[in-house]
Scaffold this motif. Structure first.
Motif, mmCIF file in Angstrom:
data_model
loop_
_atom_site.group_PDB
_atom_site.id
_atom_site.type_symbol
_atom_site.label_atom_id
_atom_site.label_comp_id
_atom_site.label_asym_id
_atom_site.label_seq_id
_atom_site.Cartn_x
_atom_site.Cartn_y
_atom_site.Cartn_z
ATOM 1 N N SER A 49 0.856 -1.187 0.000
ATOM 2 C CA SER A 49 0.000 0.000 0.000
ATOM 3 C C SER A 49 0.890 1.233 0.000
ATOM 4 N N GLN A 50 0.351 2.347 -0.478
ATOM 5 C CA GLN A 50 1.144 3.568 -0.592
ATOM 6 C C GLN A 50 0.400 4.749 0.019
ATOM 7 N N LEU A 51 1.101 5.486 0.866
ATOM 8 C CA LEU A 51 0.621 6.781 1.352
ATOM 9 C C LEU A 51 1.380 7.830 0.556
ATOM 10 N N LEU A 52 0.700 8.496 -0.367
ATOM 11 C CA LEU A 52 1.328 9.428 -1.296
ATOM 12 C C LEU A 52 1.084 10.847 -0.813
ATOM 13 N N TYR A 53 2.173 11.563 -0.536
ATOM 14 C CA TYR A 53 2.101 12.908 0.031
ATOM 15 C C TYR A 53 2.930 13.854 -0.828
ATOM 16 N N ALA A 54 2.292 14.894 -1.370
ATOM 17 C CA ALA A 54 3.005 15.915 -2.129
ATOM 18 C C ALA A 54 3.406 17.026 -1.167
ATOM 19 N N LEU A 55 4.689 17.031 -0.810
ATOM 20 C CA LEU A 55 5.203 18.045 0.097
ATOM 21 C C LEU A 55 5.086 19.426 -0.524
ATOM 22 N N ALA A 56 5.267 19.487 -1.842
ATOM 23 C CA ALA A 56 5.088 20.731 -2.597
ATOM 24 C C ALA A 56 4.532 20.368 -3.962
ATOM 25 N N GLY A 57 3.654 21.227 -4.485
ATOM 26 C CA GLY A 57 3.046 20.956 -5.775
ATOM 27 C C GLY A 57 1.757 20.167 -5.650
ATOM 28 N N VAL A 58 1.177 19.827 -6.790
ATOM 29 C CA VAL A 58 -0.117 19.149 -6.833
ATOM 30 C C VAL A 58 -0.015 17.923 -7.725
ATOM 31 N N VAL A 59 -0.649 16.838 -7.314
ATOM 32 C CA VAL A 59 -0.666 15.619 -8.128
ATOM 33 C C VAL A 59 -2.104 15.244 -8.468
ATOM 34 N N LEU A 60 -2.248 14.616 -9.621
ATOM 35 C CA LEU A 60 -3.536 14.104 -10.066
ATOM 36 C C LEU A 60 -3.386 12.595 -10.223
ATOM 37 N N VAL A 61 -4.069 11.836 -9.374
ATOM 38 C CA VAL A 61 -3.948 10.384 -9.356
ATOM 39 C C VAL A 61 -5.133 9.775 -10.093
ATOM 40 N N THR A 62 -4.839 8.911 -11.069
ATOM 41 C CA THR A 62 -5.884 8.258 -11.865
ATOM 42 C C THR A 62 -5.919 6.774 -11.546
ATOM 43 N N THR A 63 -7.095 6.272 -11.171
ATOM 44 C CA THR A 63 -7.307 4.854 -10.908
ATOM 45 C C THR A 63 -8.553 4.409 -11.672
ATOM 46 N N ASP A 64 -8.873 3.128 -11.570
ATOM 47 C CA ASP A 64 -10.099 2.640 -12.210
ATOM 48 C C ASP A 64 -11.336 3.239 -11.556
ATOM 49 N N ALA A 65 -11.190 3.756 -10.331
ATOM 50 C CA ALA A 65 -12.321 4.338 -9.612
ATOM 51 C C ALA A 65 -12.528 5.807 -9.935
ATOM 52 N N GLY A 66 -11.562 6.437 -10.614
ATOM 53 C CA GLY A 66 -11.692 7.849 -10.931
ATOM 54 C C GLY A 66 -10.352 8.553 -10.893
ATOM 55 N N ARG A 67 -10.419 9.865 -10.936
ATOM 56 C CA ARG A 67 -9.213 10.681 -10.907
ATOM 57 C C ARG A 67 -9.295 11.587 -9.692
ATOM 58 N N TRP A 68 -8.190 11.699 -8.953
ATOM 59 C CA TRP A 68 -8.207 12.394 -7.672
ATOM 60 C C TRP A 68 -7.090 13.422 -7.594
ATOM 61 N N MET A 69 -7.443 14.661 -7.354
ATOM 62 C CA MET A 69 -6.463 15.695 -7.078
ATOM 63 C C MET A 69 -6.335 15.808 -5.558
ATOM 64 N N VAL A 70 -5.125 15.700 -5.066
ATOM 65 C CA VAL A 70 -4.910 15.669 -3.613
ATOM 66 C C VAL A 70 -4.597 17.080 -3.127
ATOM 67 N N PRO A 71 -5.364 17.613 -2.173
ATOM 68 C CA PRO A 71 -5.143 18.986 -1.720
ATOM 69 C C PRO A 71 -3.898 19.121 -0.859
ATOM 70 N N PRO A 72 -3.373 20.336 -0.693
ATOM 71 C CA PRO A 72 -2.223 20.564 0.180
ATOM 72 C C PRO A 72 -2.509 20.102 1.608
ATOM 73 N N GLU A 73 -1.447 19.701 2.302
ATOM 74 C CA GLU A 73 -1.519 19.239 3.680
ATOM 75 C C GLU A 73 -2.304 17.935 3.834
ATOM 76 N N HIS A 74 -2.537 17.234 2.739
ATOM 77 C CA HIS A 74 -3.238 15.960 2.757
ATOM 78 C C HIS A 74 -2.434 14.914 1.982
ATOM 79 N N ALA A 75 -2.877 13.675 2.064
ATOM 80 C CA ALA A 75 -2.235 12.582 1.334
ATOM 81 C C ALA A 75 -3.323 11.651 0.830
ATOM 82 N N ILE A 76 -2.964 10.806 -0.135
ATOM 83 C CA ILE A 76 -3.925 9.825 -0.637
ATOM 84 C C ILE A 76 -3.426 8.427 -0.286
ATOM 85 N N TRP A 77 -4.354 7.605 0.175
ATOM 86 C CA TRP A 77 -4.039 6.222 0.531
ATOM 87 C C TRP A 77 -4.422 5.324 -0.635
ATOM 88 N N LEU A 78 -3.416 4.607 -1.171
ATOM 89 C CA LEU A 78 -3.629 3.689 -2.287
ATOM 90 C C LEU A 78 -3.401 2.271 -1.786
#
Length: 276
Positions: A49-78
């Motif tokens: 499993s991956q905890l993806l955290y953008a310390l700076a900048g913005v990421v757009l994560v695409t999965t079969d469930a959709g596309r997710w932009m992760v806000p600052p000060e947050h992370a996405i659990w994959l």
């Protein structure tokens, strides 16, 4: 990572990393990566499993469930095994924590966005500079153990801005994120796409999993978060985003994040003043 590294070199490094992650032992692997604007990490998966955290900048994560932009000060659990691609929006300093399935009991099994606690943010920084698979009783092993424990304390947020796959609708969403407004309407967007209101509403819900109004609120929130984190007054942020009053903006903010903008602002500034 050198600033002059090319996209092809980044892709080769990524392929090597995915293979390496399948071979390395230990419950937790923490890796830093620097990505240039516009880079695309191709679709892949891993057994951790991956905890993806953008310390700076913005990421757009695409999965079969959709596309997710992760806000600052947050992370996405994959969760382990989830196929995903990552699009880099602006220069990104990424910190990823990869966790083995048997590392701890009760790892989440669904993809979601989490807010990072002060402790977790510090643990991520420490884990990245620690040795891989540290010996029992060492400082690195203690950091790893505490990180696994703190995972269970990360509050899940109804965030992560899902993006549609349909090109024309995706283009509208991208333009909106660049210049959000709480006054955008379904009728305006439907007219641009030459669709009826009913057809647009169904299509938007199908593509994003959200109603247009909720998606619009989340996009406005995403625009507000980095400005608040940089210390801008709540009033100027609210008015620049098109809200007619600070109370209207505060109501939206509390509904989405559970706290007022001023509370979020004070907490974020305190976090940034802590040594890393």
């Amino acid at each position: 990572m050198p600033a002059s590294i090319t996209g092809d070199e980044l892709e080769r490094l990524h392929e090597q990393r995915v293979l390496w992650l399948e071979e390395i032992e230990g419950p937790v692997v923490a890796l830093p990566t620097e990505y240039p604007d516009g880079h695309l990490v191709p679709r892949h998966s891993h057994s951790r499993s991956q905890l993806l955290y953008a310390l700076a900048g913005v990421v757009l994560v695409t999965t079969d469930a959709g596309r997710w932009m992760v806000p600052p000060e947050h992370a996405i659990w994959l969760p382990a095994g989830v196929h995903h691609a990552v699009e880099i929006l602006g220069a990104v300093s990424m910190r990823s924590i990869y966790i083995a399935p048997d590392a701890t009991i009760g790892l989440p099994t669904h993809l979601h966005v989490v807010a990072l606690t002060d402790l977790m943010r510090c643990l991520i920084v420490e884990a990245v500079i620690s040795d891989d698979n540290p010996p029992p009783g060492s400082r690195g092993a203690l950091v790893t153990g505490l990180l696994l424990d703190e995972l269970h304390n990360l509050p899940e947020r109804p965030l992560g801005l899902p993006f549609p796959a349909e090109p024309r609708l995706s283009a509208l969403c991208r333009r909106f994120v660049e210049k959000p407004s709480p006054h955008a309407t379904i009728d305006e967007w439907a007219a641009v796409l030459a669709m009826s209101r009913r057809s647009f509403t169904r299509s938007f819900q199908r593509e994003t999993g959200l109603s247009f109004s909720v998606w619009r609120q989340q996009a406005c929130l995403f625009a507000a978060l980095p400005r608040l984190a940089d210390g801008e007054p709540v009033t100027s942020v609210a008015l620049d985003l098109g809200y007619e009053s600070v109370p209207a903006f505060t109501t939206m903010f509390k509904r989405m994040l559970g706290v007022s903008p001023r509370f979020y602002l004070s907490g974020t500034l305190a976090q940034r003043q802590q040594p890393s």
